[in-house]
Design an enzyme around this catalytic site. Structure first.
Site, PDB file in Angstrom:
ATOM      1  N   LYS A  10     -38.440  29.821 -20.651  1.00 38.92           N
ATOM      2  CA  LYS A  10     -37.393  30.849 -20.853  1.00 38.92           C
ATOM      3  C   LYS A  10     -37.865  31.877 -21.959  1.00 38.92           C
ATOM      4  O   LYS A  10     -39.136  32.162 -22.181  1.00 38.92           O
ATOM      5  CB  LYS A  10     -36.195  30.319 -21.167  1.00 38.92           C
ATOM      6  CG  LYS A  10     -35.682  29.014 -20.271  1.00 38.92           C
ATOM      7  CD  LYS A  10     -34.250  28.507 -20.237  1.00 38.92           C
ATOM      8  CE  LYS A  10     -34.045  27.444 -19.255  1.00 38.92           C
ATOM      9  NZ  LYS A  10     -32.561  27.355 -19.329  1.00 38.92           N
ATOM     10  N   HIS A  90     -32.886  31.916 -10.435  1.00 41.22           N
ATOM     11  CA  HIS A  90     -32.625  31.424 -11.591  1.00 41.22           C
ATOM     12  C   HIS A  90     -31.029  31.694 -11.851  1.00 41.22           C
ATOM     13  O   HIS A  90     -30.710  33.013 -11.829  1.00 41.22           O
ATOM     14  CB  HIS A  90     -33.307  31.479 -12.511  1.00 41.22           C
ATOM     15  CG  HIS A  90     -33.099  30.348 -13.743  1.00 41.22           C
ATOM     16  ND1 HIS A  90     -32.296  30.318 -14.586  1.00 41.22           N
ATOM     17  CD2 HIS A  90     -33.843  29.225 -13.745  1.00 41.22           C
ATOM     18  CE1 HIS A  90     -32.258  29.220 -15.401  1.00 41.22           C
ATOM     19  NE2 HIS A  90     -33.306  28.622 -15.056  1.00 41.22           N
ATOM     20  N   GLY A 215     -35.599  22.893 -21.427  1.00 45.03           N
ATOM     21  CA  GLY A 215     -35.550  22.433 -23.010  1.00 45.03           C
ATOM     22  C   GLY A 215     -36.738  21.696 -23.174  1.00 45.03           C
ATOM     23  O   GLY A 215     -37.365  21.740 -24.139  1.00 45.03           O
TER      24      GLY A 215
HETATM   25  C1  PEP Z   1     -33.753  25.694 -16.510  1.00 46.45           C
HETATM   26  O1  PEP Z   1     -32.965  26.506 -16.867  1.00 46.45           O
HETATM   27  O2  PEP Z   1     -34.476  26.099 -15.363  1.00 46.45           O
HETATM   28  C2  PEP Z   1     -33.515  24.375 -16.931  1.00 46.45           C
HETATM   29  C3  PEP Z   1     -33.784  23.223 -15.954  1.00 46.45           C
HETATM   30  O3  PEP Z   1     -33.053  24.040 -18.083  1.00 46.45           O
HETATM   31  P1  PEP Z   1     -33.096  22.702 -19.058  1.00 46.45           P
HETATM   32  O4  PEP Z   1     -33.951  21.700 -18.467  1.00 46.45           O
HETATM   33  O5  PEP Z   1     -33.142  22.913 -20.538  1.00 46.45           O
HETATM   34  O6  PEP Z   1     -31.719  22.133 -18.481  1.00 46.45           O
END
Ligand code: PEP
Length: 239
Positions: A10, A90, A215
């Site tokens: 991200k 996304h 994350g």
């Molecule tokens: C994402 O945004 O693609 C995602 C999976 O985030 P997280 O693993 O932080 O939930």
């Protein structure tokens, strides 16, 4: 098919930390051949990541062909930086940047024109959970007419960045619906608070072929554990 573990960084990391993290990922990658590893950095680190890894993803692509679109990055530019894959649809793009099916279709068309493989993301919000099947069926429409290879990521919006992952069984039931729509050869990733604690049980599901990790992909320790779990599971060492 090998499991695919994709890191979605991200809008995180500075150049120094991105460089360190991708080098660490490359060290692990050299020891693990039974897992496909992909990193989706910010656009400004794409060339850096592409100089280290052979599978590099863009988090976004312009819906337009090259021209006077200040601030946009075209599919051709991504290709020239070594990009192999790109996220489309996304939930953060759908909800924060109001990307519609029409925009997503144009992005798919741009990617196809240069041979970048889309990872098309779908997922229901908390309010839509009681009608998840119809929501997913609707969201899949732009990709169903895409006549080039693609990957799907199922990411329930309520699970993204919340620490509250879907149960493997609930995720599997949606993956099964998706698989029935896209056909048996298409790889389907699960995303939404994937960590080293829940990955194994997700991978045990028949239609979950890997993970899109947000994350937990930002720290060497957690991402290394995730890759090692996927590799050991693939070896049959963690049944
Ligand atoms: C994402 O945004 O693609 C995602 C999976 O985030 P997280 O693993 O932080 O939930």
């Amino acid at each position: 098919m090998k499991p695919l573990i994709a890191a979605n960084w991200k809008m995180n990391l500075d150049l120094t930390s991105a460089t360190q993290l991708v080098r660490q990922i490359n060290l692990i990658k050299n020891e693990i051949s039974n897992v496909d590893i992909m990193v989706f950095p910010s656009h400004c680190y794409l060339s850096l990541v592409a100089s280290v890894l052979n599978q590099v993803g863009a988090q976004n692509v312009s819906e337009y062909a090259p021209g006077a679109y200040t601030g946009e990055v075209s599919a051709e530019m991504l290709k020239s930086c070594g990009v192999t894959h790109a996220l489309v649809g996304h939930s953060e793009r759908r909800h924060i940047f109001f990307e519609t099916d029409d925009i997503l279709t144009k992005k798919l068309y741009q990617l196809k024109s240069v041979g970048i493989v889309p990872i098309f993301c779908v997922g229901e919000t908390l309010d839509q959970r009681n009608r998840v099947e119809s929501v997913i069926q609707h969201q899949l429409q732009p990709i169903l007419s895409f006549d080039a290879p693609y990957i799907i990521a199922y990411e329930p919006v309520w699970a993204i960045g919340t620490g509250q992952s879907s149960t493997p069984e609930d995720a599997q039931s949606v993956h099964e619906i998706i698989q029935s729509m896209v056909g048996p050869g298409v790889q389907i990733l699960y995303g939404g608070s994937v960590t080293e604690s829940n990955l194994l049980n997700l991978l045990k599901m028949p239609n979950i072929h890997g993970a899109l990790v947000g994350g937990a992909s930002l720290k060497t320790e957690s991402f290394t554990s995730i890759l090692n779990i996927a590799s050991k599971y693939e070896q049959g060492a963690l049944i």
